[in-house]
Scaffold this motif. Structure first.
Motif, short mmCIF file in Angstrom:
data_model
loop_
_atom_site.label_atom_id
_atom_site.label_comp_id
_atom_site.label_asym_id
_atom_site.label_seq_id
_atom_site.Cartn_x
_atom_site.Cartn_y
_atom_site.Cartn_z
N ASN A 1 0.84 -1.18 0.00
CA ASN A 1 0.00 0.00 0.00
C ASN A 1 0.89 1.24 0.00
OD1 ASN A 1 -2.65 -1.27 0.29
ND2 ASN A 1 -1.87 -1.92 2.28
N THR A 2 0.55 2.20 -0.85
CA THR A 2 1.33 3.42 -0.93
C THR A 2 0.63 4.54 -0.15
OG1 THR A 2 0.26 4.29 -2.91
CG2 THR A 2 2.12 2.76 -3.23
N ALA A 3 1.39 5.57 0.16
CA ALA A 3 0.82 6.73 0.86
C ALA A 3 -0.19 7.46 -0.02
CB ALA A 3 1.94 7.68 1.27
N SER A 4 -0.06 7.31 -1.33
CA SER A 4 -1.01 7.98 -2.24
C SER A 4 -2.28 7.16 -2.47
CB SER A 4 -0.33 8.29 -3.58
OG SER A 4 0.06 7.09 -4.22
N GLY A 5 -2.41 6.03 -1.77
CA GLY A 5 -3.64 5.25 -1.84
C GLY A 5 -3.66 4.12 -2.85
N LYS A 6 -2.55 3.87 -3.52
CA LYS A 6 -2.50 2.77 -4.48
C LYS A 6 -2.22 1.46 -3.74
CE LYS A 6 -0.53 5.79 -7.98
NZ LYS A 6 0.71 6.13 -8.67
N GLN A 7 -2.74 0.38 -4.29
CA GLN A 7 -2.48 -0.93 -3.71
C GLN A 7 -1.99 -1.88 -4.81
OE1 GLN A 7 -5.58 -3.84 -2.19
NE2 GLN A 7 -4.65 -3.16 -0.26
N PHE A 8 -0.95 -2.63 -4.48
CA PHE A 8 -0.37 -3.60 -5.41
C PHE A 8 -0.22 -4.93 -4.69
CE2 PHE A 8 1.37 0.58 -6.45
CZ PHE A 8 1.08 0.69 -7.80
N THR A 9 -0.11 -5.99 -5.46
CA THR A 9 0.20 -7.29 -4.87
C THR A 9 1.43 -7.85 -5.58
OG1 THR A 9 -1.31 -8.45 -6.36
CG2 THR A 9 -2.17 -7.84 -4.19
N ALA A 10 2.27 -8.49 -4.81
CA ALA A 10 3.48 -9.14 -5.33
C ALA A 10 3.32 -10.64 -5.12
CB ALA A 10 4.71 -8.63 -4.61
N PRO A 11 3.52 -11.42 -6.17
CA PRO A 11 3.33 -12.86 -6.03
C PRO A 11 4.31 -13.48 -5.04
CG PRO A 11 4.25 -12.33 -8.19
CD PRO A 11 3.96 -11.04 -7.51
N ASN A 12 3.79 -14.46 -4.34
CA ASN A 12 4.61 -15.21 -3.41
C ASN A 12 5.36 -16.27 -4.20
OD1 ASN A 12 5.57 -16.99 -1.39
ND2 ASN A 12 4.00 -16.25 0.01
N ARG A 13 6.67 -16.21 -4.18
CA ARG A 13 7.50 -17.14 -4.96
C ARG A 13 8.23 -18.14 -4.07
NH1 ARG A 13 5.03 -16.38 -9.44
NH2 ARG A 13 5.56 -14.52 -10.62
N THR A 14 7.83 -18.26 -2.83
CA THR A 14 8.52 -19.14 -1.89
C THR A 14 8.60 -20.56 -2.43
OG1 THR A 14 7.69 -17.78 -0.07
CG2 THR A 14 8.60 -19.93 0.51
N ARG A 15 7.51 -21.08 -2.94
CA ARG A 15 7.51 -22.47 -3.43
C ARG A 15 8.35 -22.64 -4.68
NH1 ARG A 15 1.29 -23.42 -1.88
NH2 ARG A 15 1.72 -24.18 0.21
N GLN A 16 8.45 -21.60 -5.52
CA GLN A 16 9.24 -21.71 -6.75
C GLN A 16 10.73 -21.56 -6.49
OE1 GLN A 16 6.51 -19.78 -6.43
NE2 GLN A 16 5.23 -19.92 -8.23
N TYR A 17 11.12 -20.74 -5.52
CA TYR A 17 12.53 -20.45 -5.30
C TYR A 17 13.25 -21.47 -4.42
CZ TYR A 17 11.73 -15.84 -7.35
OH TYR A 17 11.41 -14.80 -8.20
N PHE A 18 12.52 -22.31 -3.73
CA PHE A 18 13.13 -23.30 -2.86
C PHE A 18 12.88 -24.68 -3.42
CE2 PHE A 18 12.79 -19.64 -0.13
CZ PHE A 18 13.97 -19.68 0.57
N ILE A 19 13.93 -25.36 -3.79
CA ILE A 19 13.83 -26.70 -4.34
C ILE A 19 13.71 -27.67 -3.17
CG2 ILE A 19 15.04 -28.47 -5.67
CD1 ILE A 19 16.41 -26.14 -7.17
#
Length: 102
Positions: free
Chosen positions: A20-38
């Motif tokens: 969440n930004t101070a200007s009121g925008k909201q973004f989501t970032a994908p969770n890559r935990t399962r992809q990055y850990f073999i």
């Protein structure tokens, strides 16, 4: 990669990170935990998220609030200062050891 300060707080490896930004925008970032850990996942208090694609959209923001998804609990809220955000944006502009300052 984000790690909670307590091994009793478990991150949800299936849900995204909310920004969440101070200007009121909201973004989501994908969770890559399962992809990055073999093999086995890391400790349950570790999560890895991909914010690379979001960095250009955050360049004019001065602060950022992160909401880390937890298992069965309310999200953990972290505040990111402008200096840290500026560093993330600068590092995000690097490709193959070549960096351009935005």
């Amino acid at each position: 990669r984000l790690i909670t300060p307590s091994q009793r707080i478990y991150l949800d490896a299936a849900r995204p990170l909310v920004l969440n930004t101070a200007s009121g925008k909201q973004f989501t970032a994908p969770n890559r935990t399962r992809q990055y850990f073999i093999g086995a996942l890391p400790e349950p208090n570790v999560g890895q998220y991909d914010i690379q694609a979001l960095l250009p959209q955050l360049k004019d923001e001065r602060t950022l609030q992160l909401q880390l998804p937890t298992q069965g609990e309310t999200p953990i809220t972290l505040f990111v200062s402008s200096k840290v955000l500026d560093e993330w944006i600068a590092v995000g502009a690097c490709q193959y050891l070549i960096c351009t300052i935005p």
